[in-house]
Design an enzyme around this catalytic site. Sequence first.
Site, PDB file in Angstrom:
ATOM      1  N   ASP A  55       0.895  -1.298  -0.078  1.00  0.00           N
ATOM      2  CA  ASP A  55       0.058  -0.015  -0.035  1.00  0.00           C
ATOM      3  C   ASP A  55       0.896   1.271  -0.056  1.00  0.00           C
ATOM      4  O   ASP A  55       2.084   1.497   0.618  1.00  0.00           O
ATOM      5  CB  ASP A  55      -1.033   0.050   1.127  1.00  0.00           C
ATOM      6  CG  ASP A  55      -2.034   1.011   1.015  1.00  0.00           C
ATOM      7  OD1 ASP A  55      -2.517   1.277   0.131  1.00  0.00           O
ATOM      8  OD2 ASP A  55      -2.199   1.769   2.255  1.00  0.00           O
TER       9      ASP A  55
ATOM     10  N   HIS B 129      -7.301   0.001 -10.747  1.00  0.00           N
ATOM     11  CA  HIS B 129      -7.283   0.858  -9.585  1.00  0.00           C
ATOM     12  C   HIS B 129      -6.241   1.924  -9.847  1.00  0.00           C
ATOM     13  O   HIS B 129      -6.702   3.298  -9.615  1.00  0.00           O
ATOM     14  CB  HIS B 129      -7.068   0.121  -8.253  1.00  0.00           C
ATOM     15  CG  HIS B 129      -6.915   0.964  -7.018  1.00  0.00           C
ATOM     16  ND1 HIS B 129      -8.354   1.788  -6.703  1.00  0.00           N
ATOM     17  CD2 HIS B 129      -6.147   1.446  -6.385  1.00  0.00           C
ATOM     18  CE1 HIS B 129      -7.911   2.383  -5.782  1.00  0.00           C
ATOM     19  NE2 HIS B 129      -6.753   2.428  -5.407  1.00  0.00           N
TER      20      HIS B 129
END
Length: 234
Positions: free
Chosen positions: A32, A105
């Site tokens: 992330d 994404h």
Amino acid sequence: MTLDVRGLAPLLQVYDMPTSVHFYRDLLGFVDGTENPTAQAAIDAAYVGDEDKAFAGGSYVIVQKYLHDVAGWNALSTETQERIIGRTKLSDIELDDAIKPTSAHNALTQIVENGREIKILRDNMPFGHVGQAEFGTYFIGYSRSPRTIEQMLVNMFVGNPPGNYDRLLDFSTAMTGNLFFVPTATFLDDVTTDPQTSPASAPPNPSMPNGPLDIGSLSIGSLGIGSLKGKPSP
């Protein structure tokens, strides 16, 4: 850590307090914040600058609570997951544009203006309630302008072009969404309670000169985004 709320505590109410932890991978198994800006680039991305002197040093902060369908996600092949995210899962390498879908994404959340990528600073927090089988991510993003955040949300939920939405949302549901303007401590010290204060003192929103942007059931001003995925906004 002590939160300096400058006398705002009586006006605040705890809405949710999940148990979360900083970890370099999210609960979907991917690294992330790989593209997060650092050093001066992070400051430039997160803080309002001289383009809006009255609010310079402040930041626009989006906070969203996402719940993950972990079982559904884990049922996908690694290759399918990678095409949804736009990066490899183990080595965290961005997929080549030749094979990366335009609905990935990281493709839809990349905002480019006048040939220059506009970054935000992300600080995501994975969380879980084992007893309730509730697992997800608190997405927290800091931006110099609300325009960047709003365009990311439109790309994700509506699609770019419309219909080409973020397939991650098939497995991750936004339960809440709020966009705040966070001023500097100096700004708060100078705030007056004079009822005659001009409405012009409210922070401007350059991307919405005529009020909230409405796209069908999407109200960007309030981030009422749940209905886009067939679920009513809380």
